[in-house]
Design a protein around this motif. Sequence first.
Motif, mmCIF file in Angstrom:
data_model
loop_
_atom_site.group_PDB
_atom_site.id
_atom_site.type_symbol
_atom_site.label_atom_id
_atom_site.label_comp_id
_atom_site.label_asym_id
_atom_site.label_seq_id
_atom_site.Cartn_x
_atom_site.Cartn_y
_atom_site.Cartn_z
ATOM 1 N N CYS A 403 0.821 -1.172 0.112
ATOM 2 C CA CYS A 403 -0.094 -0.172 -0.003
ATOM 3 C C CYS A 403 1.013 1.263 -0.022
ATOM 4 O O CYS A 403 0.864 2.170 -0.719
ATOM 5 N N GLN A 406 3.191 1.356 -3.400
ATOM 6 C CA GLN A 406 2.408 1.493 -4.684
ATOM 7 C C GLN A 406 1.453 2.574 -4.673
ATOM 8 O O GLN A 406 0.818 3.142 -5.576
ATOM 9 N N LYS A 408 -1.445 2.751 -3.158
ATOM 10 C CA LYS A 408 -2.809 2.142 -3.606
ATOM 11 C C LYS A 408 -3.561 1.782 -2.421
ATOM 12 O O LYS A 408 -2.940 1.037 -1.310
ATOM 13 N N GLN A 412 -7.711 -2.283 -2.651
ATOM 14 C CA GLN A 412 -7.377 -2.544 -4.188
ATOM 15 C C GLN A 412 -6.292 -3.616 -4.350
ATOM 16 O O GLN A 412 -6.218 -4.162 -5.292
ATOM 17 N N ASP A 416 -6.211 -6.575 -6.613
ATOM 18 C CA ASP A 416 -5.479 -6.682 -7.860
ATOM 19 C C ASP A 416 -4.439 -7.802 -7.751
ATOM 20 O O ASP A 416 -3.872 -8.524 -8.902
#
Length: 487
Positions: A403, A406, A408, A412, A416
């Motif tokens: 997290c 990236q 993100k 997510q 992913d």
Amino acid sequence: MGYRAKIGLEMHCEISETNTKVFSSARNSYSVTPNENIRAIDMAFPGILPVVNKEAVKMAIMASMVLNCQQPKYMYFERKNYYYPDLPKGFQLTQETKPIPVGIYGHVDFECNGKVCRVRINNLHLEEDAASSDHLYDTTVIDYNRAGVPLLELVTDPDLTSADEAVAFLEHMRTVYQYLGISEADSKKGQIRCDVNVSIMDENLDPEEPSNFGTKVEVKNVNSFGGVRDAINYEIKRQTKLKEEGTYDDMPQQTRRWDEESQSTIFMRSKVDAVDYKYFVEPNIPKFKLTDEWLEEIRKSIPELAFDRKNRYMNEYGLSEYDSDILVKEKKISDFFEDTVKLGTDPKEACNWVNGMILSYLNYNMITIDEFYMTPDMLHDLIKLIDDKTISSKQGKEVFAKCLEQQKEPVQIVKDEGMMQITDESSIEIIVDEVLAEQAEAIKTYDPENPKALDYFIGQVMKKTRGKANPSTAYKMMKEKLDNMTK
Ligand code: ADP
Ligand code: MG
């Protein structure tokens, strides 16, 4: 013979949370762009009158109350006259000779090495900061951004006895200013600056009797807590050496400065050369009354402070004293924790993440929580993913790292990367049966009494699912089937 140190601090803290400066309508905001937040008055243009910022007075009074000080009935400001290129008016507006500035005669209790210490507060006053000089390679330039920023100066009695106590007190005060919402109190932004006063006296004399005190040495403008610690330790050592050489009593009362580079204090001037500031009451600011009603209103608006938050964490959330102390130390960290809990996260789990993974990440990367990508919402989601067994706690750590790496959201990343744990029993059963069908040889040597005998079979399940099978379901199911087969 042993000696006892007497230490008194003059702590300056910029009030950073007012919209405008203390006597000027320029924006009060930290800026690295020089001369951005200035008005004519900050540059000392003639004919412009100061206007007192009510918000700054309110914040100063709030601090005075928390420091258990007496508040004034009327407020005055005074001119402290001296010239400096970064003080173009030729005086600083401050409060010095009138009996009560924003506060007098208070005290503060704080913790140092597990024990509660008390330091008396001589006074607290509100003043304006000077501009700042930037020394470039072969020239000096003046940045007026800081001119007129509200500054609180707190003067303690010489009650502190060691560098540890002095630093613990400063850390406590930084927390107080942050929790009151009046300053970020960030020494990296130059918002906290200290003058440190140190003397030593013979250990067997009465420590409360002022006539026994040694000669005060003032160390000016120490800009970091580390510097305060080093300057005090250096002075105690230097003065002890003078005592041992028999020359301490010849030492004049003096002002020195802390020199980072040589890690020593350097003589600036003795008391006989002291500047006469020729104080007088600022004629352009009429004295004004602080009504009882307003003072009461300010007292009521004092927010929850670190000490009360810590007790609430222990009593309401059942957190340990150790954990609660860490959480409340920085208000923004504590706010992050609270915001996560408000979303419905279990306080103990939120605390483990904040005090564990998050603080280590911030320390390791040397960033503040403001610069941290993850929000309380994301932490809440991450903990939920683990609690409802979508991912294992081991995967939780992986998601945390990804997290931040990236940038993100945890939800997510899990999507992913297809990290969802397999929890559904019928899917796990299919895999378990596959493994049993393939492992006829191993089943022959299976010993139901040996708890380790299952590890090999579970290992096979994990291999097939790339670690995603819920371990306790797989374990239970595998054991049942093997025990039946080998009965
Ligand atoms: P001055 O008149 O020189 O400004 P103050 O009496 O106002 O001195 O004190 C300034 C600071 O020095 C205060 O923080 C005070 O606690 C501290 N101080 C005063 N006397 C001593 C001493 N003998 N040793 C250490 N600190 C002292
Ligand atoms: Mg001062």
